[in-house]
Scaffold this motif. Structure first.
Motif, PDB file in Angstrom:
ATOM      1  N   MET A 168      47.168  66.068  64.942  1.00  0.00           N
ATOM      2  CA  MET A 168      46.905  66.275  63.516  1.00  0.00           C
ATOM      3  C   MET A 168      46.213  65.057  62.917  1.00  0.00           C
ATOM      4  SD  MET A 168      47.038  68.220  60.878  1.00  0.00           S
ATOM      5  CE  MET A 168      48.165  69.515  61.389  1.00  0.00           C
ATOM      6  N   ARG A 169      46.632  63.856  63.326  1.00  0.00           N
ATOM      7  CA  ARG A 169      46.026  62.648  62.759  1.00  0.00           C
ATOM      8  C   ARG A 169      44.582  62.483  63.214  1.00  0.00           C
ATOM      9  NH1 ARG A 169      50.887  58.107  63.353  1.00  0.00           N
ATOM     10  NH2 ARG A 169      52.354  59.121  61.898  1.00  0.00           N
ATOM     11  N   GLN A 170      44.317  62.975  64.452  1.00  0.00           N
ATOM     12  CA  GLN A 170      42.937  62.877  64.918  1.00  0.00           C
ATOM     13  C   GLN A 170      42.054  63.944  64.291  1.00  0.00           C
ATOM     14  OE1 GLN A 170      43.184  63.050  69.163  1.00  0.00           O
ATOM     15  NE2 GLN A 170      44.015  60.978  69.360  1.00  0.00           N
ATOM     16  N   GLY A 171      42.651  65.103  63.953  1.00  0.00           N
ATOM     17  CA  GLY A 171      41.868  66.188  63.383  1.00  0.00           C
ATOM     18  C   GLY A 171      41.498  65.968  61.942  1.00  0.00           C
ATOM     19  N   ARG A 172      42.332  65.257  61.210  1.00  0.00           N
ATOM     20  CA  ARG A 172      42.067  65.078  59.789  1.00  0.00           C
ATOM     21  C   ARG A 172      40.798  64.277  59.524  1.00  0.00           C
ATOM     22  NH1 ARG A 172      46.166  62.475  55.274  1.00  0.00           N
ATOM     23  NH2 ARG A 172      44.817  62.870  53.458  1.00  0.00           N
ATOM     24  N   PRO A 173      40.577  63.089  60.170  1.00  0.00           N
ATOM     25  CA  PRO A 173      39.309  62.388  59.919  1.00  0.00           C
ATOM     26  C   PRO A 173      38.090  63.221  60.294  1.00  0.00           C
ATOM     27  CG  PRO A 173      40.906  60.948  60.967  1.00  0.00           C
ATOM     28  CD  PRO A 173      41.482  62.328  61.021  1.00  0.00           C
ATOM     29  N   ALA A 174      38.189  64.000  61.389  1.00  0.00           N
ATOM     30  CA  ALA A 174      37.058  64.835  61.790  1.00  0.00           C
ATOM     31  C   ALA A 174      36.761  65.891  60.733  1.00  0.00           C
ATOM     32  CB  ALA A 174      37.357  65.495  63.135  1.00  0.00           C
ATOM     33  N   ALA A 175      37.823  66.474  60.169  1.00  0.00           N
ATOM     34  CA  ALA A 175      37.623  67.489  59.125  1.00  0.00           C
ATOM     35  C   ALA A 175      37.012  66.868  57.876  1.00  0.00           C
ATOM     36  CB  ALA A 175      38.948  68.162  58.795  1.00  0.00           C
ATOM     37  N   LEU A 176      37.512  65.673  57.510  1.00  0.00           N
ATOM     38  CA  LEU A 176      36.966  64.998  56.327  1.00  0.00           C
ATOM     39  C   LEU A 176      35.500  64.623  56.530  1.00  0.00           C
ATOM     40  CD1 LEU A 176      39.946  62.687  55.311  1.00  0.00           C
ATOM     41  CD2 LEU A 176      39.244  64.831  54.248  1.00  0.00           C
ATOM     42  N   THR A 177      35.174  64.179  57.740  1.00  0.00           N
ATOM     43  CA  THR A 177      33.774  63.848  58.037  1.00  0.00           C
ATOM     44  C   THR A 177      32.900  65.089  57.965  1.00  0.00           C
ATOM     45  OG1 THR A 177      34.490  62.038  59.476  1.00  0.00           O
ATOM     46  CG2 THR A 177      32.239  62.845  59.757  1.00  0.00           C
ATOM     47  N   PHE A 178      33.412  66.198  58.493  1.00  0.00           N
ATOM     48  CA  PHE A 178      32.665  67.467  58.449  1.00  0.00           C
ATOM     49  C   PHE A 178      32.377  67.867  57.009  1.00  0.00           C
ATOM     50  CE2 PHE A 178      32.633  72.096  58.097  1.00  0.00           C
ATOM     51  CZ  PHE A 178      31.667  72.429  59.032  1.00  0.00           C
ATOM     52  N   LEU A 179      33.389  67.761  56.132  1.00  0.00           N
ATOM     53  CA  LEU A 179      33.208  68.142  54.735  1.00  0.00           C
ATOM     54  C   LEU A 179      32.310  67.155  53.997  1.00  0.00           C
ATOM     55  CD1 LEU A 179      36.849  69.261  53.848  1.00  0.00           C
ATOM     56  CD2 LEU A 179      34.871  70.718  54.288  1.00  0.00           C
ATOM     57  N   ALA A 180      32.412  65.858  54.353  1.00  0.00           N
ATOM     58  CA  ALA A 180      31.602  64.849  53.668  1.00  0.00           C
ATOM     59  C   ALA A 180      30.114  65.084  53.869  1.00  0.00           C
ATOM     60  CB  ALA A 180      31.990  63.447  54.154  1.00  0.00           C
ATOM     61  N   HIS A 181      29.744  65.600  55.023  1.00  0.00           N
ATOM     62  CA  HIS A 181      28.331  65.852  55.310  1.00  0.00           C
ATOM     63  C   HIS A 181      27.887  67.235  54.871  1.00  0.00           C
ATOM     64  CE1 HIS A 181      27.398  62.218  57.687  1.00  0.00           C
ATOM     65  NE2 HIS A 181      28.666  62.267  58.038  1.00  0.00           N
ATOM     66  N   ARG A 182      28.799  68.005  54.290  1.00  0.00           N
ATOM     67  CA  ARG A 182      28.471  69.349  53.802  1.00  0.00           C
ATOM     68  C   ARG A 182      29.016  69.532  52.393  1.00  0.00           C
ATOM     69  NH1 ARG A 182      29.176  68.944  58.978  1.00  0.00           N
ATOM     70  NH2 ARG A 182      27.820  70.086  60.450  1.00  0.00           N
ATOM     71  N   PRO A 183      28.398  68.869  51.413  1.00  0.00           N
ATOM     72  CA  PRO A 183      28.905  68.928  50.040  1.00  0.00           C
ATOM     73  C   PRO A 183      28.890  70.325  49.446  1.00  0.00           C
ATOM     74  CG  PRO A 183      26.716  67.931  50.099  1.00  0.00           C
ATOM     75  CD  PRO A 183      27.165  68.068  51.513  1.00  0.00           C
ATOM     76  N   ARG A 184      28.086  71.228  50.007  1.00  0.00           N
ATOM     77  CA  ARG A 184      28.044  72.596  49.488  1.00  0.00           C
ATOM     78  C   ARG A 184      29.399  73.284  49.643  1.00  0.00           C
ATOM     79  NH1 ARG A 184      25.197  75.407  45.981  1.00  0.00           N
ATOM     80  NH2 ARG A 184      23.432  74.155  46.667  1.00  0.00           N
ATOM     81  N   ILE A 185      30.156  72.921  50.697  1.00  0.00           N
ATOM     82  CA  ILE A 185      31.478  73.519  50.888  1.00  0.00           C
ATOM     83  C   ILE A 185      32.414  73.082  49.759  1.00  0.00           C
ATOM     84  CG2 ILE A 185      33.492  73.628  52.411  1.00  0.00           C
ATOM     85  CD1 ILE A 185      31.634  73.317  54.768  1.00  0.00           C
ATOM     86  N   GLY A 186      32.374  71.804  49.412  1.00  0.00           N
ATOM     87  CA  GLY A 186      33.193  71.324  48.303  1.00  0.00           C
ATOM     88  C   GLY A 186      32.816  71.965  46.985  1.00  0.00           C
ATOM     89  N   LEU A 187      31.508  72.131  46.760  1.00  0.00           N
ATOM     90  CA  LEU A 187      31.051  72.788  45.539  1.00  0.00           C
ATOM     91  C   LEU A 187      31.525  74.237  45.496  1.00  0.00           C
ATOM     92  CD1 LEU A 187      29.357  72.880  42.948  1.00  0.00           C
ATOM     93  CD2 LEU A 187      27.349  73.380  44.371  1.00  0.00           C
ATOM     94  N   ALA A 188      31.474  74.920  46.635  1.00  0.00           N
ATOM     95  CA  ALA A 188      31.931  76.312  46.682  1.00  0.00           C
ATOM     96  C   ALA A 188      33.431  76.400  46.385  1.00  0.00           C
ATOM     97  CB  ALA A 188      31.629  76.911  48.056  1.00  0.00           C
ATOM     98  N   PHE A 189      34.201  75.465  46.918  1.00  0.00           N
ATOM     99  CA  PHE A 189      35.643  75.471  46.657  1.00  0.00           C
ATOM    100  C   PHE A 189      35.936  75.229  45.181  1.00  0.00           C
ATOM    101  CE2 PHE A 189      39.495  72.895  46.086  1.00  0.00           C
ATOM    102  CZ  PHE A 189      40.460  73.790  46.540  1.00  0.00           C
TER     103      PHE A 189
END
Length: 396
Positions: free
Chosen positions: A1-22
């Motif tokens: 879980m600790r290794q997956g969280r930074p990867a997920a945050l990095t994925f979202l950081a490079h895809r701001p459209r996902i944050g905007l959609a949320f």
């Protein structure tokens, strides 16, 4: 879980459209729930206008959400007032529709409304056609509930602000790679005994302008996102560094475009056009390749800028010692050296021995903090003057 969280945050950081959609989905849902909970006949009859206002007001930054929500609501109010007022004056005959459309189209061009001007025409027609039975009630529902949705969107963006520094960083790397690739192509063409012809040059050249404009838009969005951002304080230094790097790369991009045009013309002479002497092609290619290496390794451990300085110095010495058949040829070669010197100035490349910069160096435009004096937005009491002082470079 600790290794997956930074990867997920990095994925979202490079895809701001996902944050905007949320954020848009969350704002629309909250606006709908609030509208259904309000008393009165208008929210009970037209609750769908609230999520519409939330969708209209959701943008990537807090400032853009406030700005566009205000413009959209203003346009909606103008359209509703225009439609109701015209119908009261002219009645509800067929003639009222072209009159409203004509006036709404003119009003949509109001500069303040900017991209939201189409709402004037849309709302004007909806009030006439859809709200024909109860035009005043329909207009009130449209304006008040859309305003409610816009306020909810601004609140969501304020509580969950975005700061697209990863997107801006990607844009910086893309421009640096594009410039380096073009410089390598130019250097490779200069090293050939038989330089490429006009058609081959056309195939080699890459358009830098779209990449540069993409970087500029990304940087402006990042700096705008600082305003009203409650979490921006810890990222201010990163935003500042990206601004300085972006200005430098934009300056280099302009010089690379100039060098590209100049070298292509010099290597494909026609009639009395100037030509780059054979003895200068090697040093020029070396300098271009060194500049490409610097652009590719800006974030690396090894500083390759001294090698670039030496390459430009050798090219300058070769240009001074070269024999030119005409003054135009000398001017063309001098323009190539000047363009590379200005790249040194943009990248702040100095003589490793004397620590002095070239005479062609110029100071990038200092960054002014996006928040106006006295406003909040997570920046504390740091005034614009202090930011200018921190970013200003002494002219050398």
């Amino acid at each position: 879980m600790r290794q997956g969280r930074p990867a997920a945050l990095t994925f979202l950081a490079h895809r701001p459209r996902i944050g905007l959609a949320f954020r848009t989905a969350l704002a629309a849902t909250l606006a709908w729930v609030i509208a259904l909970a309000l008393p009165g006949e208008i929210p009970d009859t037209y609750p769908y206008f609230a999520p519409l206002g939330a969708v209209v007001g959701c943008y990537s930054t807090v400032r853009s959400s406030v700005r566009n929500s205000a413009r959209a609501v203003t346009a909606i109010v103008c359209g509703a007032l225009l439609s109701v007022g015209t119908a009261e004056l002219l009645g509800r005959d067929l003639v009222v529709i072209p009159v409203v459309v004509f006036l709404a189209t003119l009003l949509a061009g109001w500069r303040f409304l900017d991209g939201q001007g189409s709402w004037v025409l849309t709302v004007g027609l909806f009030v006439l056609v859809v709200g024909v039975q109860h035009p005043v009630q329909y207009a009130l529902g449209y304006t008040t509930l859309t305003l409610l949705g816009g306020c909810v969107a601004v609140a969501v963006n304020t509580l969950l602000p975005s700061l697209p520094v990863a997107q801006s960083r990607d844009a910086l790397h893309t421009l640096a790679r594009t410039l380096a690739d073009q410089l390598d192509d130019l250097a490779e063409g200069l090293r050939r005994d038989d330089p490429p012809g006009p058609r081959e040059w056309a195939q080699r050249l890459r358009s830098v302008a779209p990449v540069r404009e993409s970087l500029r838009a990304s940087r402006q969005e990042t700096e705008e996102s600082v305003s009203g951002n409650l979490r921006a304080r810890r990222n201010l230094e990163l935003v500042r560094e990206q601004h300085v790097t972006g200005v430098a790369l934009e300056n280099v991009a302009v010089r690379v475009e100039e060098l590209t045009e100049l070298l292509v013309e010099a290597l494909t002479p026609r009639d009395e056009e100037v030509a780059l002497p054979t003895g200068l092609r090697g040093p020029t290619a070396e300098a271009l390749a060194a500049l490409a290496v610097v652009l590719r390794t800006q974030d690396g451990q090894e500083d390759r800028r001294p090698a670039l300085w030496e390459a430009v110095r050798r090219l300058s010495a070769a240009e001074t010692a070269a024999q030119f058949p005409t003054d135009r040829d000398r001017q063309a070669a001098g323009a190539v050296v000047t363009g590379l010197r200005r790249c040194l100035g943009a990248l702040d490349v100095r003589d490793p021995e004397s620590e002095t910069s070239d005479d062609e160096a110029f100071v990038p435009t200092p960054w002014v903090r996006p928040d106006p004096p006295g406003s909040h937005g997570g920046l504390g009491r740091t005034g614009p003057g202090r930011w200018r002082a921190r970013l200003r470079r002494s002219r050398r």
